[in-house]
Scaffold this motif. Sequence first.
Motif, short mmCIF file in Angstrom:
data_model
loop_
_atom_site.label_atom_id
_atom_site.label_comp_id
_atom_site.label_asym_id
_atom_site.label_seq_id
_atom_site.Cartn_x
_atom_site.Cartn_y
_atom_site.Cartn_z
N SER A 8 -3.61 26.26 -120.46
CA SER A 8 -2.39 25.53 -120.97
C SER A 8 -2.73 24.10 -120.79
O SER A 8 -3.60 24.19 -119.49
CB SER A 8 -1.29 25.50 -120.76
N ASP A 9 -3.10 22.57 -120.63
CA ASP A 9 -3.22 21.70 -120.13
C ASP A 9 -4.57 21.27 -119.75
O ASP A 9 -4.33 20.66 -118.86
CB ASP A 9 -2.09 21.49 -119.23
N LEU A 10 -5.63 21.85 -120.21
CA LEU A 10 -7.37 21.24 -120.30
C LEU A 10 -7.40 20.35 -120.12
O LEU A 10 -8.06 19.36 -119.79
CB LEU A 10 -7.68 22.40 -121.36
N GLY A 40 -1.13 24.73 -125.59
CA GLY A 40 -1.28 22.86 -125.99
C GLY A 40 -2.31 21.71 -124.92
O GLY A 40 -2.03 22.15 -123.75
N ASP A 41 -2.08 20.66 -125.03
CA ASP A 41 -2.73 19.30 -123.81
C ASP A 41 -3.79 19.59 -124.32
O ASP A 41 -4.44 19.40 -122.73
CB ASP A 41 -2.33 19.29 -123.18
N SER A 42 -4.39 20.84 -124.82
CA SER A 42 -5.72 21.19 -124.61
C SER A 42 -6.88 20.10 -125.40
O SER A 42 -7.84 19.95 -124.45
CB SER A 42 -6.41 22.14 -126.02
N GLY A 81 0.34 20.69 -128.19
CA GLY A 81 1.23 19.89 -127.39
C GLY A 81 1.49 18.28 -127.59
O GLY A 81 0.83 17.92 -128.41
N ASN A 82 1.96 17.28 -126.85
CA ASN A 82 2.15 16.52 -127.11
C ASN A 82 0.78 15.56 -127.50
O ASN A 82 0.34 14.64 -128.37
CB ASN A 82 2.80 15.51 -126.33
N HIS A 83 -0.42 15.97 -126.45
CA HIS A 83 -1.15 15.03 -126.38
C HIS A 83 -2.53 15.75 -127.88
O HIS A 83 -3.01 14.48 -127.29
CB HIS A 83 -2.47 15.13 -124.83
N ASP A 84 -2.48 16.84 -127.63
CA ASP A 84 -3.02 16.91 -128.88
C ASP A 84 -2.27 17.23 -130.27
O ASP A 84 -2.79 17.76 -131.70
CB ASP A 84 -3.53 18.13 -128.50
N LEU A 118 4.74 28.70 -125.73
CA LEU A 118 4.99 27.26 -126.08
C LEU A 118 4.40 25.94 -124.70
O LEU A 118 4.09 26.55 -123.99
CB LEU A 118 6.22 26.78 -126.35
N HIS A 119 4.40 25.03 -125.57
CA HIS A 119 3.89 23.97 -124.65
C HIS A 119 4.35 23.83 -123.15
O HIS A 119 4.16 23.70 -122.61
CB HIS A 119 3.48 22.62 -125.61
N GLY A 120 5.82 23.07 -124.03
CA GLY A 120 7.23 23.03 -123.61
C GLY A 120 7.63 21.35 -123.23
O GLY A 120 8.16 20.79 -121.74
N GLY A 200 3.58 25.12 -120.40
CA GLY A 200 2.83 23.76 -119.45
C GLY A 200 3.47 23.08 -119.75
O GLY A 200 4.71 22.65 -119.71
N HIS A 201 2.43 21.87 -119.57
CA HIS A 201 3.20 20.44 -119.73
C HIS A 201 3.64 19.50 -118.73
O HIS A 201 2.73 18.33 -118.14
CB HIS A 201 3.80 20.28 -120.73
N THR A 202 4.21 20.51 -117.99
CA THR A 202 5.08 20.07 -116.70
C THR A 202 3.68 19.72 -115.85
O THR A 202 3.94 18.98 -114.27
CB THR A 202 5.90 21.09 -115.75
MN LIG Z 1 2.27 17.72 -122.89
#
Ligand SMILES: [Mn+2]
Length: 235
Positions: A8-10, A40-42, A81-84, A118-120, A200-202
């Motif tokens: 997550s979160d790459l 997510g946020d990859s 995620g939110n960033h992608d 899930l992304h989180g 992830g996310h946090t």
């Molecule tokens: Mn995020």
Amino acid sequence: MQSAYVVSDLHMFCRRSRWEIHLPALHAAAAGADLFVFNGDSVDFKWSSLPGEEATIRAAMDFFRDFAERYPACQVHVNLGNHDYNHGFIIALDQLAREQRNFSWHPFYLRVGRTFFLHGDVANRKMSHRRLKRYRSRWLHHRNQGALKNRMYDAAFRAGAHVAVARMAFPHRRTLRRVMAYLEDIGHCGETGVDRVYFGHTHVPVSGVRYNGVTFHNGGAPMEGVDFKLLEVQL
Ligand SMILES: [Mn+2]
């Protein structure tokens, strides 16, 4: 027994992320895996240092197409995620999913048996699925933050602000409570058989914390001062 991994979160293409250092490990894992989830946020459309959204989409799609083509025996999943959560990226992902048999993408989550990914970003505040959709819709056409803001954020980042902010914003119990409330809202809580959740996310790692009968995992993020792990998943 299936072999599966999640990362997550790459935050690809954000220069504060050290995603490239971890690529060999991701490739080695996918080579022997049946399932690989990007959680997510990859891709970081907000902070990409590539010249524009088109260039970021192109680079991202080159990466995912190559990844799926190299490991045809592995089902490759991209959770957003939110960033992608980006309009043009979504169109491109959809196209790739039609062309590449072992590639799928999911706007909000993926469930495989008793395991849930899930992304989180539902941990930002208490969120139903409706609220998550509303929150995400604001990211669809989100503008890149540009060079000046990016440099300002670099300075704050060097001072370690992101680590303190993440820990303050996401204490374990509140985070898990919010993810759990979301699962209940979409009808995937404990009684329906979900017993492992990967998120992830946090940017705050969580390794096998039990809450309300569900075990939670978060691999962190490849940022300075934060732990990061590619996680092997129990299916
Ligand atoms: Mn995020």
